[in-house]
Structures are given as C-alpha cells and as structure tokens.
Design an enzyme around this catalytic site. Structure first.
Site, PDB file in Angstrom:
ATOM      1  N   SER A  93      -0.625  20.279  24.834  1.00  0.00           N
ATOM      2  CA  SER A  93      -1.300  20.815  23.660  1.00  0.00           C
ATOM      3  C   SER A  93      -2.784  20.555  23.823  1.00  0.00           C
ATOM      4  O   SER A  93      -3.187  19.621  24.527  1.00  0.00           O
ATOM      5  CB  SER A  93      -0.794  20.098  22.396  1.00  0.00           C
ATOM      6  OG  SER A  93      -1.580  20.421  21.266  1.00  0.00           O
TER       7      SER A  93
ATOM      8  N   TYR B 180       1.919  12.391  16.839  1.00  0.00           N
ATOM      9  CA  TYR B 180       2.091  13.558  17.712  1.00  0.00           C
ATOM     10  C   TYR B 180       1.012  13.566  18.794  1.00  0.00           C
ATOM     11  O   TYR B 180       1.300  13.767  19.982  1.00  0.00           O
ATOM     12  CB  TYR B 180       2.031  14.832  16.875  1.00  0.00           C
ATOM     13  CG  TYR B 180       2.131  16.112  17.671  1.00  0.00           C
ATOM     14  CD1 TYR B 180       3.351  16.543  18.185  1.00  0.00           C
ATOM     15  CD2 TYR B 180       1.010  16.910  17.899  1.00  0.00           C
ATOM     16  CE1 TYR B 180       3.444  17.726  18.908  1.00  0.00           C
ATOM     17  CE2 TYR B 180       1.089  18.089  18.618  1.00  0.00           C
ATOM     18  CZ  TYR B 180       2.310  18.498  19.118  1.00  0.00           C
ATOM     19  OH  TYR B 180       2.391  19.666  19.845  1.00  0.00           O
TER      20      TYR B 180
END
Length: 274
Positions: free
Chosen positions: A133, A146
C-alpha cells in the site's frame, strides 16, 4: 509456454480482478482463497483453477502450492494479496485484534514466501509480488495498526531482495492508493472498545474524510494491471505505485520535509475537526 501465477486472497477486490486480468492475458492462474467452494464466477474462466489457502495455516499453503505445481507444471509468480484492514483509534484496539492483523498481513505473507522459496531456489527463478500500500511508506490517522503491517512488509521485502537476487528471484511491492473495492464494507475491522469517548469526534471526522477518498477512486483493475507490469518486468525494480494518487503522495513524501508532509495530511484528513 504459458506462465503460471498463484494469487492469494482471490475471492474479491484486487485479488479477484487480478485473477481475471491475468486469465485474459493468457496466463495460467492458481486462484487461492479460504473458501473456494463459495466461488462461482472464477470457475468459468479458462486456465483458472481454485485452491483452498489460508495464509495463517502452513499446511493449507503447502497443499495449495503442491496442487498448483502438479496441475500447471510449475509456478512462476506468487502474488501475496490476502489481507484486511484493522483500523480505528489504537487505544480502542485489543491485543487480540492487533495480533490477528499482524498474523494475516505480515506473518501470512512470510508464511507463503517461506513455503515457495525452496521451489524458486531450486529452479533458480521466480517472482514474489506483495500487494502492500502507499500506506506502507506514508501514514494517516486511525490506521496505525494497518500501517504497521504494511510498513513491516515494505522493510522486510527491501531487505529480502538482497538475499534472493543470487538465485534470480525477484521481489516486487505493488503500492495501491485508495481503490474502490469492498474494503470499507467487508475487509475492514473497526476497533470499538468502550470507555474512550474522548476520541469519538476525532475518529468520526477522520474516518469520514478518509472514506471520502474512495468515492472517486479507481477500481481494482488498476492494481491488476500494475501487478501484470511487475510480473513481466525482468528488472530488479522493487516498488510499483499503483494509481495517480499513490504516485503523487509518495513523491510528495519523498520531496517534502516530514513536518510539511504531515501538515498536508492533517489539513486533508482532519478537515472539520475542532
């Protein structure tokens, strides 16, 4: 000779779009997921086979790899896509929620790579693609856990590439930004321990502003095309941002002092918070 790719987390979102895209390009695709018996759409595609694989279960990883190699004659590329987002105020999380997030997003990736490496080393070839990401190199409020998992994979992969290069094994990280998938509805766990009301306004504002970024976001096929590019790239390039948004934000993070970049994040994500 057709190449074969194995993709984890192929039941929805980026994983499913990647299966479809590679199948359209003529690749053999081993689509793995925890419950393949529930999948009906992918079974209709040519050169696609489904396998049960839970990244937290070593036996299931071994069985899926063994089955794909037997069915297709080998594996050329592994895509570590399986994962989810545990988000919210850190103090509202439980140790169990944090552990589970790392078990899937970090240790799950390592589990798959550990099992495929003997095969790739023996054939002196292979490509490992991790769907990380832009949040593996930049951060936003309420995503601390996360982000921790994605930063871990980014650092691990950057070091791992040195060890594997002598064996002609390539390591590549695909870095999406906001992508319009089922992420907000089905792939997100929100920390909700009671007794932390002081955070409520901040959490509500930042969550809404973060969610707004998904409204006009590109679809998962954008990431699938980036994965295809990485899979076909014979160089040892490590990172592949996968949207205009991720490319721009990662460039700004590189260009600006940390304090200046964090100020931009606060203006955008904390908009409306007093």
């Amino acid at each position: 000779m057709k190449k074969t790719i194995l993709i984890t987390g192929a039941s929805s979102g980026i994983g499913k779009a990647t299966v479809q895209y590679f199948a359209q390009q003529g690749w053999n695709v081993a689509a793995t997921m925890r419950s393949p018996q529930k999948e009906t759409e992918l079974t209709k595609l040519p050169n696609v086979r489904l396998y049960a694989l839970d990244v937290t279960n070593t036996a299931s990883i071994q069985q899926a790899l063994k089955g794909a190699i037997a069915d297709f004659g080998g594996i050329d590329v592994i895509v570590n896509n399986a994962g989810y987002g545990a988000v919210g105020i850190f103090e509202k999380s439980t140790p169990e929620q944090v552990q589970k997030q790392f078990d899937t997003n970090v240790f799950g990736v390592m589990n798959v790579v550990r099992e495929i490496l003997p095969y790739f080393r023996k054939k002196r070839a292979g490509t490992i693609i991790n769907v990380t990401s832009m949040g593996g190199r930049i951060t936003f409020p309420i995503y601390s856990v996360y982000h921790g998992t994605k930063w871990a994979i980014e650092g691990w992969a950057e070091a791992l590439q040195y060890e594997l290069r002598p064996f002609n094994i390539r390591v590549k990280n695909v870095e999406p930004g906001a992508i319009k998938t089922e992420f907000l509805e089905t792939s997100m766990v929100l920390f909700d321990q009671k007794g932390f009301d002081e955070y409520d306004t901040y959490e509500k504002v930042t969550f809404k502003n973060g969610a707004d970024a998904y409204v006009n976001a590109p679809g998962p096929e954008t990431v699938a095309k980036t994965i295809f590019k990485a899979a076909n790239d014979s160089s040892y390039k490590l990172r592949y941002p996968s949207s205009n948004q991720s490319s721009m934000l990662l460039f700004l993070r590189w260009l600006l002092p940390t304090s200046a970049f964090n100020g931009i994040v606060r203006v955008i994500v904390e908009k409306g918070f007093k």
